[in-house]
Design an enzyme around this catalytic site. Structure first.
Site, PDB file in Angstrom:
ATOM      1  N   PHE A 122       0.845  -1.191   0.000  1.00 50.00           N
ATOM      2  CA  PHE A 122       0.000   0.000   0.000  1.00 50.00           C
ATOM      3  C   PHE A 122       0.879   1.239   0.000  1.00 50.00           C
ATOM      4  CE2 PHE A 122      -4.474   1.232   0.816  1.00 50.00           C
ATOM      5  CZ  PHE A 122      -5.113   0.089   0.366  1.00 50.00           C
ATOM      6  N   GLN A 243      -7.515  14.774   2.976  1.00 51.76           N
ATOM      7  CA  GLN A 243      -6.848  13.901   2.018  1.00 51.76           C
ATOM      8  C   GLN A 243      -7.646  13.752   0.731  1.00 51.76           C
ATOM      9  OE1 GLN A 243      -6.227   9.420   2.834  1.00 51.76           O
ATOM     10  NE2 GLN A 243      -4.210  10.361   2.777  1.00 51.76           N
ATOM     11  N   HIS A 245      -7.905  11.344  -2.384  1.00 48.48           N
ATOM     12  CA  HIS A 245      -7.464  10.012  -2.808  1.00 48.48           C
ATOM     13  C   HIS A 245      -7.159  10.094  -4.293  1.00 48.48           C
ATOM     14  CE1 HIS A 245      -7.254   5.762  -3.535  1.00 48.48           C
ATOM     15  NE2 HIS A 245      -7.443   5.499  -2.261  1.00 48.48           N
ATOM     16  N   LEU A 255     -14.795   5.464  -5.193  1.00 50.29           N
ATOM     17  CA  LEU A 255     -13.389   5.150  -4.945  1.00 50.29           C
ATOM     18  C   LEU A 255     -12.943   3.858  -5.638  1.00 50.29           C
ATOM     19  CD1 LEU A 255     -10.893   5.908  -3.037  1.00 50.29           C
ATOM     20  CD2 LEU A 255     -11.648   3.924  -1.751  1.00 50.29           C
ATOM     21  N   GLU A 258      -6.641   1.971  -3.207  1.00 52.78           N
ATOM     22  CA  GLU A 258      -5.195   1.978  -3.429  1.00 52.78           C
ATOM     23  C   GLU A 258      -4.684   0.537  -3.579  1.00 52.78           C
ATOM     24  OE1 GLU A 258      -3.028   5.185  -1.325  1.00 52.78           O
ATOM     25  OE2 GLU A 258      -2.111   3.497  -0.285  1.00 52.78           O
ATOM     26  N   ARG A 289      -0.567   9.327  -0.521  1.00 54.10           N
ATOM     27  CA  ARG A 289      -1.662   9.881  -1.317  1.00 54.10           C
ATOM     28  C   ARG A 289      -1.524  11.362  -1.627  1.00 54.10           C
ATOM     29  NH1 ARG A 289      -6.446   6.563   1.790  1.00 54.10           N
ATOM     30  NH2 ARG A 289      -5.788   4.572   0.914  1.00 54.10           N
ATOM     31  N   HIS A 356     -11.448  12.499   0.293  1.00 56.90           N
ATOM     32  CA  HIS A 356     -11.592  11.145   0.812  1.00 56.90           C
ATOM     33  C   HIS A 356     -11.626  11.069   2.330  1.00 56.90           C
ATOM     34  CE1 HIS A 356     -11.216   6.822   0.736  1.00 56.90           C
ATOM     35  NE2 HIS A 356     -10.074   6.835   1.385  1.00 56.90           N
ATOM     36  N   ARG A 401      -2.705  10.986   6.049  1.00 53.07           N
ATOM     37  CA  ARG A 401      -2.859   9.617   6.541  1.00 53.07           C
ATOM     38  C   ARG A 401      -2.337   8.607   5.532  1.00 53.07           C
ATOM     39  NH1 ARG A 401      -6.835   5.481   5.801  1.00 53.07           N
ATOM     40  NH2 ARG A 401      -8.151   6.818   4.530  1.00 53.07           N
TER      41      ARG A 401
HETATM   42  C1  LIG Z   1     -14.775   4.587  -0.006  1.00 51.96           C
HETATM   43  C2  LIG Z   1     -13.839   4.531   1.178  1.00 51.96           C
HETATM   44  C3  LIG Z   1     -12.879   3.527   1.254  1.00 51.96           C
HETATM   45  C4  LIG Z   1     -11.996   3.475   2.341  1.00 51.96           C
HETATM   46  N1  LIG Z   1     -11.067   2.457   2.417  1.00 51.96           N
HETATM   47  C5  LIG Z   1     -10.263   2.375   3.510  1.00 51.96           C
HETATM   48  C6  LIG Z   1      -9.339   1.286   3.674  1.00 51.96           C
HETATM   49  O1  LIG Z   1      -9.273   0.383   2.857  1.00 51.96           O
HETATM   50  N2  LIG Z   1      -8.552   1.264   4.767  1.00 51.96           N
HETATM   51  C7  LIG Z   1      -8.622   2.230   5.725  1.00 51.96           C
HETATM   52  O2  LIG Z   1      -7.892   2.151   6.715  1.00 51.96           O
HETATM   53  N3  LIG Z   1      -9.490   3.263   5.608  1.00 51.96           N
HETATM   54  C8  LIG Z   1     -10.311   3.344   4.530  1.00 51.96           C
HETATM   55  N4  LIG Z   1     -11.200   4.391   4.430  1.00 51.96           N
HETATM   56  C9  LIG Z   1     -11.363   5.299   5.567  1.00 51.96           C
HETATM   57  C10 LIG Z   1     -12.185   4.605   6.645  1.00 51.96           C
HETATM   58  O3  LIG Z   1     -13.052   3.678   6.069  1.00 51.96           O
HETATM   59  C11 LIG Z   1     -13.009   5.591   7.460  1.00 51.96           C
HETATM   60  O4  LIG Z   1     -12.172   6.615   7.936  1.00 51.96           O
HETATM   61  C12 LIG Z   1     -13.637   4.887   8.650  1.00 51.96           C
HETATM   62  O5  LIG Z   1     -14.350   3.750   8.232  1.00 51.96           O
HETATM   63  C13 LIG Z   1     -14.535   5.784   9.469  1.00 51.96           C
HETATM   64  O6  LIG Z   1     -15.079   5.004  10.511  1.00 51.96           O
HETATM   65  P1  LIG Z   1     -15.828   5.659  11.731  1.00 51.96           P
HETATM   66  O7  LIG Z   1     -16.150   4.565  12.688  1.00 51.96           O
HETATM   67  O8  LIG Z   1     -15.042   6.784  12.247  1.00 51.96           O
HETATM   68  O9  LIG Z   1     -17.143   6.280  11.111  1.00 51.96           O
HETATM   69  P2  LIG Z   1     -18.229   5.730  10.027  1.00 51.96           P
HETATM   70  O10 LIG Z   1     -17.993   4.337   9.608  1.00 51.96           O
HETATM   71  O11 LIG Z   1     -18.312   6.769   8.982  1.00 51.96           O
HETATM   72  O12 LIG Z   1     -19.560   5.725  10.893  1.00 51.96           O
HETATM   73  C14 LIG Z   1     -20.133   6.911  11.393  1.00 51.96           C
HETATM   74  C15 LIG Z   1     -21.351   6.528  12.194  1.00 51.96           C
HETATM   75  O13 LIG Z   1     -21.854   7.673  12.854  1.00 51.96           O
HETATM   76  C16 LIG Z   1     -23.251   7.729  12.701  1.00 51.96           C
HETATM   77  N5  LIG Z   1     -23.644   9.126  12.843  1.00 51.96           N
HETATM   78  C17 LIG Z   1     -23.101  10.234  12.280  1.00 51.96           C
HETATM   79  N6  LIG Z   1     -23.739  11.326  12.690  1.00 51.96           N
HETATM   80  C18 LIG Z   1     -24.691  10.922  13.540  1.00 51.96           C
HETATM   81  C19 LIG Z   1     -25.695  11.577  14.306  1.00 51.96           C
HETATM   82  N7  LIG Z   1     -25.851  12.899  14.273  1.00 51.96           N
HETATM   83  N8  LIG Z   1     -26.521  10.831  15.066  1.00 51.96           N
HETATM   84  C20 LIG Z   1     -26.404   9.488  15.110  1.00 51.96           C
HETATM   85  N9  LIG Z   1     -25.482   8.815  14.415  1.00 51.96           N
HETATM   86  C21 LIG Z   1     -24.641   9.528  13.647  1.00 51.96           C
HETATM   87  C22 LIG Z   1     -23.506   7.126  11.339  1.00 51.96           C
HETATM   88  O14 LIG Z   1     -24.848   6.702  11.231  1.00 51.96           O
HETATM   89  C23 LIG Z   1     -22.507   5.975  11.371  1.00 51.96           C
HETATM   90  O15 LIG Z   1     -23.061   4.892  12.063  1.00 51.96           O
HETATM   91  C24 LIG Z   1     -12.087   4.451   3.350  1.00 51.96           C
HETATM   92  C25 LIG Z   1     -13.051   5.452   3.276  1.00 51.96           C
HETATM   93  C26 LIG Z   1     -13.908   5.508   2.186  1.00 51.96           C
HETATM   94  C27 LIG Z   1     -14.896   6.638   2.137  1.00 51.96           C
END
Ligand SMILES: Cc1cc2nc3c(=O)[nH]c(=O)nc-3n(C[C@H](O)[C@H](O)[C@H](O)COP(=O)(O)OP(=O)(O)OC[C@H]3O[C@@H](n4cnc5c(N)ncnc54)[C@H](O)[C@@H]3O)c2cc1C
Length: 597
Positions: A122, A243, A245, A255, A258, A289, A356, A401
């Site tokens: 990666f 960031q 991507h 997306l 990577e 990135r 991203h 990141r």
């Molecule tokens: C397309 C894509 C691919 C990616 N691929 C990778 C990868 O391969 N490897 C890697 O390390 N990272 C990757 N990332 C980054 C990583 O996936 C994210 O940073 C990470 O999953 C975020 O997780 P989280 O638990 O912080 O929030 P999220 O998974 O975004 O969850 C947020 C939660 O908060 C809830 N929420 C938000 N606001 C409220 C509110 N007001 N009231 C109640 N609930 C609320 C939502 O409903 C949800 O349940 C990727 C990101 C994207 C967008």
């Protein structure tokens, strides 16, 4: 309606967000027997974590020599030295443990012939401190986040976590001492406002990628946690660092992981040239990135973009062979068909750098406790308040990141915050009394919409925020463009106060929810543009043409003045700064040096 008339519930812990970080924390708490509520705007397994494709970073060394020291070094360098080295050491050392734990929870990782977890190369992952690429990304095909989120959800169901699905948290409740006592929330089905009282409140609300027009992020990523924290007086840290991507599908934003380049895909310009060899002789297409995105932009600017408008780059996977593509990158194959009408086994796919990930967020320590400046110390704990995942800034990602370090961050700090809360013996403590004005901020926001008889549509205002951010806080920035952005976003902030709501119905009123989200988008956008315009250097993802490469400041980075974290306060739109922690927990510091690949 005053506080006394609102329905109230009490929990030991309220978690807002059911993505990877929220569910990793809740699992730790529910297993310890605490009474935990997890709120989510969508069904838990639809959180944005489900979209993560490429992998989870951990130095298992299954396929090439690796150890946590290499991972630590890569992450510090990737962060352009803005990451805190204590937090980075903690994360990299914990990584193998949390990945094996996930494996034992039932995570369906891809396997090597000897049964160990499959790992792919990666961006920015190296062995021997930058010498050669290493295989560190633990993957389940190109559906790693999907597999991880479902695994965590199943474990939470087993541990009897209480889920409040389609509940939107509105505001943080703080008392006069600044302690956090829970949240107000809107039950989306009924339109009713509730008070959820808690001894500890943990935000895991994900990123705010929807402040940009072209984004890989889900529609729900509106930065609600950032908005709630900012309105309650908590500063947001390092929000200038966003960031891009390198490989979002041109004109679609979707997306392409990577992991494509990890498996050997190559970026080519209009001449068919593998241009990354010129910019990053060692890591080539697998440089970090921020770096690759800028190189792509440069190629396009200099007229070597592909297509009739010369406005994209080609990602070429044709040499990988259909079998590898269908085995390792099945979703990418489908995305090619569905979003670009391209068979990636036969022809290259058009890509552009696309927003991203937010490196900044709510400031925390390595236990997930939210910290703010108070009485002369930069990191005073806010009692009863935690944040983990993309909405938080611990800070392990600094100014940029590395791919796979976010899923890792969710697991490591979700778990650590859970453990810290369990150790604080909540069961023996009582809930603090709610202040009389606990729900006022939320009720005022709702009343304003309720009373509106005219005013703009929320979506029109939101689209203008996105357009402005895309233009004024992009891959390459200039001081003049950012300064103009500050003025534009301030003007839009005034319009946000006068948004109108035509449909006043209660049941599943998505128009009301979107209007409430705009209150959060604008906080994230203000934090970003104001912090960016004030940082007079180039570092990581914040690259400003005015602060270019000089002998005194290679790559435009100015450590004497700017090796510090930004803190943005909503009240007064004000900035403050605090030092970066260059001292790891046990090893020697990696001192700042010029970043090249
Ligand atoms: C397309 C894509 C691919 C990616 N691929 C990778 C990868 O391969 N490897 C890697 O390390 N990272 C990757 N990332 C980054 C990583 O996936 C994210 O940073 C990470 O999953 C975020 O997780 P989280 O638990 O912080 O929030 P999220 O998974 O975004 O969850 C947020 C939660 O908060 C809830 N929420 C938000 N606001 C409220 C509110 N007001 N009231 C109640 N609930 C609320 C939502 O409903 C949800 O349940 C990727 C990101 C994207 C967008």
């Amino acid at each position: 309606m005053a506080l006394a008339h609102l329905p109230k519930r009490k929990f030991d812990v309220v978690i807002v967000g059911a993505g990877g970080s929220g569910m990793r924390a809740s699992l730790q708490l529910a297993r310890a027997g605490l009474n935990v509520a997890v709120l989510s705007k969508v069904f838990p397994t639809r959180s944005h974590t489900v979209a993560a494709q490429g992998g989870i970073g951990a130095s298992l060394g299954n396929m090439s020599e690796d150890n946590w020291h290499f991972h630590f070094y890569d992450t510090v360098k990737g962060s352009d030295w803005l990451g805190d080295q204590d937090a980075i050491e903690f994360m990299c050392r914990e990584a193998p443990k949390v990945v094996y734990e996930l494996e034992h929870f039932g995570m369906p990782f891809d396997r090597n012939p000897d049964g160990t977890i499959y790992q792919r190369p990666f961006g920015g992952h190296t062995a021997n401190y930058g010498e050669k690429p290493v295989q560190r990304a633990c993957a389940a095909a190109d559906r790693t986040g999907h597999a991880m989120l479902h695994t965590l959800y199943q474990q939470n169901v087993k541990a009897r976590t209480n889920f409040f699905v389609e509940w939107m948290a509105l505001d943080l409740i703080r008392d006069s001492e600044g302690d956090v006592l829970g949240v107000t929330a809107l039950e989306m089905e009924t339109g009713e406002v509730h008070v959820l009282q808690a001894k500890c409140t943990l935000f895991a609300t994900g990123g705010a990628g929807r402040i940009y027009a072209a984004s890989t992020n889900a529609f729900i990523n509106t930065g609600d946690g950032l908005g709630m924290a900012a309105r309650a007086g908590v500063p947001l840290q390092d929000m200038e660092f966003w960031q891009f991507h390198p490989t979002g599908v041109h004109n679609a934003g979707v997306l392409l992981t990577e992991g494509c380049r990890g498996e050997g895909a190559i970026l080519r310009n209009a001449n068919g040239e593998r241009f990354m060899e010129r910019y990053a002789p060692t890591l080539k297409d697998l440089a970090p990135r921020d770096f690759v995105s800028r190189c792509m932009d440069q190629e396009i600017k200099e007229g070597r973009g592909c297509g009739p408008n010369k406005d994209y780059i080609n990602l070429d996977m044709t040499h990988l062979g259909g079998e590898t593509i269908l085995k390792r990158l099945p979703s990418v194959y489908e995305i090619g068909h569905n979003f670009a009408n391209v068979d990636i086994t036969k022809e290259p796919i058009p890509v552009v750098p696309t927003i991203h990930y937010q490196m900044g967020g709510i400031p925390t320590n390595i236990h997930g406790q939210v910290v703010v400046p108070k009485d002369g110390t930069p990191n005073a704990v806010v009692n009863g308040f935690y944040a983990v995942g993309e909405c938080s800034c611990v800070s392990v990602h600094g100014a940029n990141r590395l791919g796979t370090n976010s899923l890792l961050d969710l697991l490591v700090f979700g778990r650590a915050a859970g453990n810290h809360i369990v150790a604080s013996a909540l069961a023996s403590r009582n809930h603090k009394d709610l202040p009389a004005d606990a729900a006022d901020r939320s009720l005022e926001r709702l009343a304003r919409l309720e009373a509106s008889t005219s005013g703009e549509y929320a979506q029109d205002v939101a689209n203008d925020i996105r357009k402005s951010m895309q233009q004024h806080a992009g891959v390459f920035r200039t001081q003049a463009v950012m300064d103009e952005g500050v003025v534009q976003i301030a003007a839009i902030a005034e319009r946000v106060k006068h948004i109108g709501l035509k449909d006043k119905s209660k049941v599943f009123n998505t128009a009301r929810i979107e209007a409430l989200e705009v209150d959060n988008l604008i906080e994230a956008a203000q934090a970003t543009i104001v912090s960016a315009a004030a940082r007079h250097e180039s570092r990581g993802a914040h690259t400003v043409n005015d602060y270019g490469d000089t002998p005194q400041h290679p790559n435009g980075r100015n450590d004497e003045e700017w090796l510090k974290h930004t803190l943005w306060f909503s009240e007064g739109n004000r900035l403050d700064y605090k030092p970066v922690n260059l001292k790891p927990l046990s090893v020697d510091s990696v001192p700042p040096k010029v970043r090249s690949f």
